[in-house]
Design an enzyme around this catalytic site. Structure first.
Site, PDB file in Angstrom:
ATOM      1  N   ALA A  65      57.076   7.267  28.506  1.00 14.22           N
ATOM      2  CA  ALA A  65      57.962   7.031  27.366  1.00 14.22           C
ATOM      3  C   ALA A  65      57.673   8.123  26.344  1.00 14.22           C
ATOM      4  CB  ALA A  65      57.691   5.653  26.780  1.00 14.22           C
ATOM      5  N   GLY A 109      55.533   5.283  31.429  1.00 13.43           N
ATOM      6  CA  GLY A 109      56.908   4.858  31.702  1.00 13.43           C
ATOM      7  C   GLY A 109      57.528   5.583  32.886  1.00 13.43           C
ATOM      8  N   GLU A 112      56.432   3.650  35.759  1.00 10.84           N
ATOM      9  CA  GLU A 112      57.130   2.357  35.679  1.00 10.84           C
ATOM     10  C   GLU A 112      58.600   2.490  36.073  1.00 10.84           C
ATOM     11  OE1 GLU A 112      55.696   1.950  31.659  1.00 10.84           O
ATOM     12  OE2 GLU A 112      54.699   0.078  32.153  1.00 10.84           O
ATOM     13  N   GLU A 132      48.385   4.752  29.328  1.00 10.69           N
ATOM     14  CA  GLU A 132      48.683   4.243  27.980  1.00 10.69           C
ATOM     15  C   GLU A 132      47.433   3.909  27.189  1.00 10.69           C
ATOM     16  OE1 GLU A 132      50.326   3.381  30.721  1.00 10.69           O
ATOM     17  OE2 GLU A 132      52.475   3.175  30.318  1.00 10.69           O
TER      18      GLU A 132
HETATM   19  N1  CAA Z   1      56.187  12.002  25.322  1.00 10.05           N
HETATM   20  C1  CAA Z   1      56.598  13.039  24.582  1.00 10.05           C
HETATM   21  N2  CAA Z   1      56.319  14.322  24.886  1.00 10.05           N
HETATM   22  C2  CAA Z   1      55.591  14.560  25.985  1.00 10.05           C
HETATM   23  C3  CAA Z   1      55.122  13.525  26.817  1.00 10.05           C
HETATM   24  C4  CAA Z   1      55.457  12.186  26.448  1.00 10.05           C
HETATM   25  N3  CAA Z   1      55.095  11.132  27.178  1.00 10.05           N
HETATM   26  N4  CAA Z   1      54.413  14.055  27.828  1.00 10.05           N
HETATM   27  C5  CAA Z   1      54.448  15.397  27.651  1.00 10.05           C
HETATM   28  N5  CAA Z   1      55.154  15.698  26.548  1.00 10.05           N
HETATM   29  C6  CAA Z   1      55.416  17.023  25.986  1.00 10.05           C
HETATM   30  C7  CAA Z   1      54.193  17.608  25.334  1.00 10.05           C
HETATM   31  O1  CAA Z   1      54.045  17.111  24.023  1.00 10.05           O
HETATM   32  C8  CAA Z   1      54.479  19.071  25.380  1.00 10.05           C
HETATM   33  O2  CAA Z   1      55.394  19.396  24.367  1.00 10.05           O
HETATM   34  P1  CAA Z   1      55.162  20.721  23.449  1.00 10.05           P
HETATM   35  O3  CAA Z   1      55.272  21.862  24.434  1.00 10.05           O
HETATM   36  O4  CAA Z   1      56.280  20.658  22.472  1.00 10.05           O
HETATM   37  O5  CAA Z   1      53.793  20.591  22.876  1.00 10.05           O
HETATM   38  C9  CAA Z   1      55.241  19.239  26.694  1.00 10.05           C
HETATM   39  O6  CAA Z   1      55.707  17.928  27.052  1.00 10.05           O
HETATM   40  C10 CAA Z   1      54.365  19.725  27.834  1.00 10.05           C
HETATM   41  O7  CAA Z   1      53.230  18.883  27.898  1.00 10.05           O
HETATM   42  P2  CAA Z   1      51.726  19.433  27.955  1.00 10.05           P
HETATM   43  O8  CAA Z   1      51.600  20.713  27.198  1.00 10.05           O
HETATM   44  O9  CAA Z   1      50.819  18.317  27.528  1.00 10.05           O
HETATM   45  O10 CAA Z   1      51.597  19.744  29.523  1.00 10.05           O
HETATM   46  P3  CAA Z   1      50.267  19.718  30.393  1.00 10.05           P
HETATM   47  O11 CAA Z   1      50.676  20.267  31.714  1.00 10.05           O
HETATM   48  O12 CAA Z   1      49.148  20.343  29.684  1.00 10.05           O
HETATM   49  O13 CAA Z   1      49.903  18.167  30.564  1.00 10.05           O
HETATM   50  C11 CAA Z   1      50.396  15.855  30.984  1.00 10.05           C
HETATM   51  C12 CAA Z   1      50.763  17.320  31.266  1.00 10.05           C
HETATM   52  C13 CAA Z   1      49.029  15.532  31.572  1.00 10.05           C
HETATM   53  C14 CAA Z   1      51.449  15.005  31.675  1.00 10.05           C
HETATM   54  C15 CAA Z   1      50.391  15.607  29.456  1.00 10.05           C
HETATM   55  O14 CAA Z   1      51.602  16.086  28.896  1.00 10.05           O
HETATM   56  C16 CAA Z   1      50.262  14.155  29.071  1.00 10.05           C
HETATM   57  O15 CAA Z   1      49.174  13.602  29.135  1.00 10.05           O
HETATM   58  N6  CAA Z   1      51.389  13.520  28.641  1.00 10.05           N
HETATM   59  C17 CAA Z   1      51.382  12.164  28.171  1.00 10.05           C
HETATM   60  C18 CAA Z   1      51.280  11.178  29.314  1.00 10.05           C
HETATM   61  C19 CAA Z   1      51.266   9.768  28.770  1.00 10.05           C
HETATM   62  O16 CAA Z   1      50.402   9.373  28.012  1.00 10.05           O
HETATM   63  N7  CAA Z   1      52.247   8.933  29.180  1.00 10.05           N
HETATM   64  C20 CAA Z   1      52.365   7.573  28.730  1.00 10.05           C
HETATM   65  C21 CAA Z   1      53.309   7.487  27.576  1.00 10.05           C
HETATM   66  S1  CAA Z   1      53.355   5.884  26.820  1.00 10.05           S
HETATM   67  C22 CAA Z   1      54.346   4.955  27.810  1.00 10.05           C
HETATM   68  O17 CAA Z   1      54.903   5.439  28.782  1.00 10.05           O
HETATM   69  C23 CAA Z   1      54.486   3.512  27.437  1.00 10.05           C
HETATM   70  C24 CAA Z   1      55.164   2.671  28.445  1.00 10.05           C
HETATM   71  O18 CAA Z   1      54.541   1.917  29.164  1.00 10.05           O
HETATM   72  C25 CAA Z   1      56.583   2.665  28.620  1.00 10.05           C
END
Ligand code: CAA
Length: 258
Positions: A65, A109, A112, A132
């Site tokens: 998400a 998400g 999911e 999360e």
């Molecule tokens: N939401 C918003 N933006 C996101 C995102 C997310 N879930 N995941 C990645 N992005 C964005 C980053 O902020 C980044 O944007 P910028 O270039 O503007 O900074 C871009 O995508 C690329 O990401 P990274 O630079 O972090 O890429 P990476 O290759 O170094 O890492 C990753 C990849 C491990 C997937 C890392 O992006 C990450 O950990 N993302 C978050 C994953 C996460 O926590 N997901 C759960 C979200 S909460 C949820 O989903 C609740 C639910 O149950 C519904």
């Protein structure tokens, strides 16, 4: 209206949805999930479509998400807005089968969303997880419910409590994904599976989907009864007559209600 965050096309009898927010690794914001719902509405209404594939990019199916969009939420924003349930249920309620074709990250998400589909086909690059907990929240779109049903309690606890990722091979071993294919073959394999499904009798495909979902959501006796009633009703279909006649006559079946 042309969708902004997804690409929608048809390939033969398959509806294809490609998540397309590459800069945010296909993070699932409200608008994107609304667009998926609209595309599914369109495919459900289209008699020429028998199955749907949802895919992402090489790097990410979806990284979760959209964290930026929910970072400032209050409890009231989340609760009154029915956050995540409001439009996410549309994937679950789609009566035509949906295959998730997953390459790269399927996190939070994203994992999911894939689990809400009927089949997950994974590229060898796929990585699944529910991270999360690192954000100070818990999964909110089925992660604590669908994941244990798919992979068992121990592995679901491990993934949700530690936030570690599972690679494609482990996900297949655990039963989360139905097959793992080389990344460059992912879309072709998913489309071919969807085209195969779309070639069968649509009412029968829907009955199978409903019955397997009943297995997932109810006890064995209730599920067996549901399956038996569906099985009985299949004999009301012209496609049943055609399918069995084709077998007896040693020829391919030509289903009328595809
Ligand atoms: N939401 C918003 N933006 C996101 C995102 C997310 N879930 N995941 C990645 N992005 C964005 C980053 O902020 C980044 O944007 P910028 O270039 O503007 O900074 C871009 O995508 C690329 O990401 P990274 O630079 O972090 O890429 P990476 O290759 O170094 O890492 C990753 C990849 C491990 C997937 C890392 O992006 C990450 O950990 N993302 C978050 C994953 C996460 O926590 N997901 C759960 C979200 S909460 C949820 O989903 C609740 C639910 O149950 C519904």
């Amino acid at each position: 209206m042309t969708p902004e965050h997804i690409l929608v096309e048809t390939r033969g009898r398959v509806g294809l949805i490609t998540l397309n927010r590459p800069k945010a690794l296909n993070a699932l914001n409200d608008a994107l999930v609304d667009e998926i719902g609209q595309a599914l509405d369109r495919f459900e209404a289209d008699d020429e479509i028998g199955a749907v594939v949802i895919t992402g990019s090489e790097k990410a199916f979806a990284a979760g998400a959209d964290i930026g969009a929910m970072a400032g939420f209050s409890y009231m924003d989340a609760y009154l807005g029915d956050y995540i349930t409001r439009n996410w249920e549309r994937v679950k309620t789609c009566r035509k089968p949906i295959i998730a074709a997953v390459a790269g990250f399927a996190l939070g998400g994203g994992c999911e969303m894939a689990m809400a589909c009927d089949i997950i086909i994974a590229a060898d690059t796929a990585r699944f997880g529910q991270p999360e907990v690192k954000l100070g929240i818990l999964p909110g779109a089925g992660g604590t419910q669908r994941l244990p049903r798919a992979v068992g309690k121990a592995k679901a606890m491990d993934l949700c409590l530690t936030a570690r990722m599972m690679d494609a091979e482990e996900a297949e071993r655990a039963g989360l994904v139905s097959r793992v294919v080389p990344a460059e073959r992912l879309l072709d394999e998913a489309l071919a599976a969807a085209e195969t499904i779309a070639g069968y009798s649509l009412p029968v495909i829907m009955m199978i989907k409903e019955s397997i979902n009943r297995a997932y959501e109810s006890g064995l006796s209730e599920g067996l009864l549901f399956e038996r009633r569906q099985f009985h009703s299949a004999f009301a279909l012209e496609d049943q007559k055609e399918g069995m006649a084709a077998f007896v006559e040693k020829r391919p079946a030509h289903f009328k209600h595809r």
